[in-house]
Design a protein around this motif. Structure first.
Motif, mmCIF file in Angstrom:
data_model
loop_
_atom_site.group_PDB
_atom_site.id
_atom_site.type_symbol
_atom_site.label_atom_id
_atom_site.label_comp_id
_atom_site.label_asym_id
_atom_site.label_seq_id
_atom_site.Cartn_x
_atom_site.Cartn_y
_atom_site.Cartn_z
ATOM 1 N N VAL A 53 0.837 -1.203 0.000
ATOM 2 C CA VAL A 53 0.000 0.000 0.000
ATOM 3 C C VAL A 53 0.867 1.247 0.000
ATOM 4 O O VAL A 53 0.601 2.205 -0.730
ATOM 5 C CB VAL A 53 -0.958 -0.018 1.211
ATOM 6 N N LEU A 54 1.928 1.252 0.790
ATOM 7 C CA LEU A 54 2.814 2.418 0.829
ATOM 8 C C LEU A 54 3.485 2.642 -0.520
ATOM 9 O O LEU A 54 3.657 3.783 -0.951
ATOM 10 C CB LEU A 54 3.865 2.257 1.924
ATOM 11 N N GLU A 55 3.841 1.559 -1.182
ATOM 12 C CA GLU A 55 4.436 1.691 -2.520
ATOM 13 C C GLU A 55 3.446 2.323 -3.484
ATOM 14 O O GLU A 55 3.797 3.195 -4.280
ATOM 15 C CB GLU A 55 4.870 0.316 -3.031
ATOM 16 N N ARG A 56 2.182 1.911 -3.396
ATOM 17 C CA ARG A 56 1.147 2.480 -4.259
ATOM 18 C C ARG A 56 0.944 3.961 -3.942
ATOM 19 O O ARG A 56 0.806 4.793 -4.851
ATOM 20 C CB ARG A 56 -0.156 1.724 -4.070
ATOM 21 N N VAL A 57 0.938 4.310 -2.659
ATOM 22 C CA VAL A 57 0.727 5.706 -2.262
ATOM 23 C C VAL A 57 1.874 6.576 -2.758
ATOM 24 O O VAL A 57 1.656 7.655 -3.312
ATOM 25 C CB VAL A 57 0.590 5.823 -0.723
ATOM 26 N N PHE A 58 3.115 6.108 -2.574
ATOM 27 C CA PHE A 58 4.260 6.949 -2.898
ATOM 28 C C PHE A 58 4.603 6.940 -4.387
ATOM 29 O O PHE A 58 5.426 7.747 -4.812
ATOM 30 C CB PHE A 58 5.475 6.526 -2.063
ATOM 31 N N ASN A 59 4.010 6.068 -5.160
ATOM 32 C CA ASN A 59 4.255 6.072 -6.600
ATOM 33 C C ASN A 59 3.012 6.497 -7.374
ATOM 34 O O ASN A 59 2.985 7.551 -7.996
ATOM 35 C CB ASN A 59 4.740 4.698 -7.062
ATOM 36 N N GLU A 60 1.973 5.672 -7.327
ATOM 37 C CA GLU A 60 0.786 5.903 -8.145
ATOM 38 C C GLU A 60 -0.013 7.124 -7.675
ATOM 39 O O GLU A 60 -0.298 8.028 -8.450
ATOM 40 C CB GLU A 60 -0.102 4.655 -8.100
ATOM 41 N N TYR A 61 -0.369 7.157 -6.383
ATOM 42 C CA TYR A 61 -1.205 8.248 -5.890
ATOM 43 C C TYR A 61 -0.446 9.570 -5.844
ATOM 44 O O TYR A 61 -1.035 10.630 -6.027
ATOM 45 C CB TYR A 61 -1.772 7.916 -4.515
ATOM 46 N N ALA A 62 0.845 9.523 -5.587
ATOM 47 C CA ALA A 62 1.632 10.767 -5.564
ATOM 48 C C ALA A 62 1.618 11.441 -6.928
ATOM 49 O O ALA A 62 1.523 12.664 -7.026
ATOM 50 C CB ALA A 62 3.066 10.474 -5.135
ATOM 51 N N GLU A 63 1.698 10.650 -7.987
ATOM 52 C CA GLU A 63 1.659 11.214 -9.337
ATOM 53 C C GLU A 63 0.241 11.634 -9.726
ATOM 54 O O GLU A 63 0.048 12.661 -10.362
ATOM 55 C CB GLU A 63 2.192 10.202 -10.350
ATOM 56 N N ARG A 64 -0.755 10.828 -9.330
ATOM 57 C CA ARG A 64 -2.134 11.121 -9.706
ATOM 58 C C ARG A 64 -2.614 12.435 -9.104
ATOM 59 O O ARG A 64 -3.307 13.221 -9.764
ATOM 60 C CB ARG A 64 -3.064 9.999 -9.244
ATOM 61 N N TYR A 65 -2.263 12.686 -7.844
ATOM 62 C CA TYR A 65 -2.772 13.863 -7.141
ATOM 63 C C TYR A 65 -1.755 15.001 -7.078
ATOM 64 O O TYR A 65 -1.884 15.880 -6.248
ATOM 65 C CB TYR A 65 -3.202 13.480 -5.725
ATOM 66 N N GLN A 66 -0.772 15.002 -7.939
ATOM 67 C CA GLN A 66 0.277 16.021 -7.882
ATOM 68 C C GLN A 66 -0.283 17.435 -8.072
ATOM 69 O O GLN A 66 0.151 18.366 -7.416
ATOM 70 C CB GLN A 66 1.349 15.740 -8.946
ATOM 71 N N GLY A 67 -1.261 17.599 -8.921
ATOM 72 C CA GLY A 67 -1.822 18.925 -9.171
ATOM 73 C C GLY A 67 -2.989 19.284 -8.272
ATOM 74 O O GLY A 67 -3.602 20.331 -8.428
#
Length: 163
Positions: free
Chosen positions: A94-108
């Motif tokens: 889950v942390l890997e998903r948060v720090f990779n996928e979600y970090a990029e998705r919600y960057q803006g």
């Protein structure tokens, strides 16, 4: 009186409450949505938004352009953010998903990463239920487009009829 006390008690002792929120945040990040009571859902937003904000501090794309001392400093900041995030979820996947996928998705996006939708009441005890879900980037495009809901519905019906 509970002046200047943040958070809901929910009839649980503090270790039980902490574990419950940790499990709920982990499930939300893994599956994208969970169904829970309305009070728990509203409190869960705080923890989920904090976790995603930690993931956004040093996204993977920010490491690509750096070199030397700046890169080392950014990596150290990323490791620190991951260690702090383990307070909210201990599942490494889950942390890997948060720090990779979600970090990029919600960057803006600045906050508001979750949505709470009210559902019906639970049959056993009439507790108001809610659906907590992560806001997707598709929703942002639809909201910014300015199209009326009737136009969106008619477009969806036309695409369904075409299939």
């Amino acid at each position: 009186m509970r002046h200047k006390k943040s958070g809901r008690i929910l009839g649980r002792k503090s270790p039980h409450r902490t574990a419950m929120y940790r499990n709920m945040v982990t499930s939300l990040m893994r599956y994208g949505q969970i169904r829970t009571t309305d009070a728990k859902a509203r409190e869960l937003r705080r923890f989920a938004d904090r976790l995603i904000s930690l993931g956004k501090k040093v996204p993977p794309s920010a490491l690509l352009n750096l070199t030397g001392a700046e890169l080392e400093k950014a990596k150290a900041a990323r490791v620190h953010a991951i260690r702090v995030a383990r307070k909210y979820s201990t599942d490494l996947e889950v942390l890997e998903r948060v720090f990779n996928e979600y970090a990029e998705r919600y960057q803006g996006r600045n906050g508001g990463y979750t949505r709470v939708l009210k559902l019906t009441v639970r049959p056993g005890d009439n507790a108001p239920m809610a659906l907590v879900e992560l806001v997707s980037s598709i929703d942002e495009v639809v909201d910014e487009g300015g199209a009326d809901s009737s136009e969106q519905e008619s477009a969806a019906q036309e695409s369904a009829a075409a299939e």
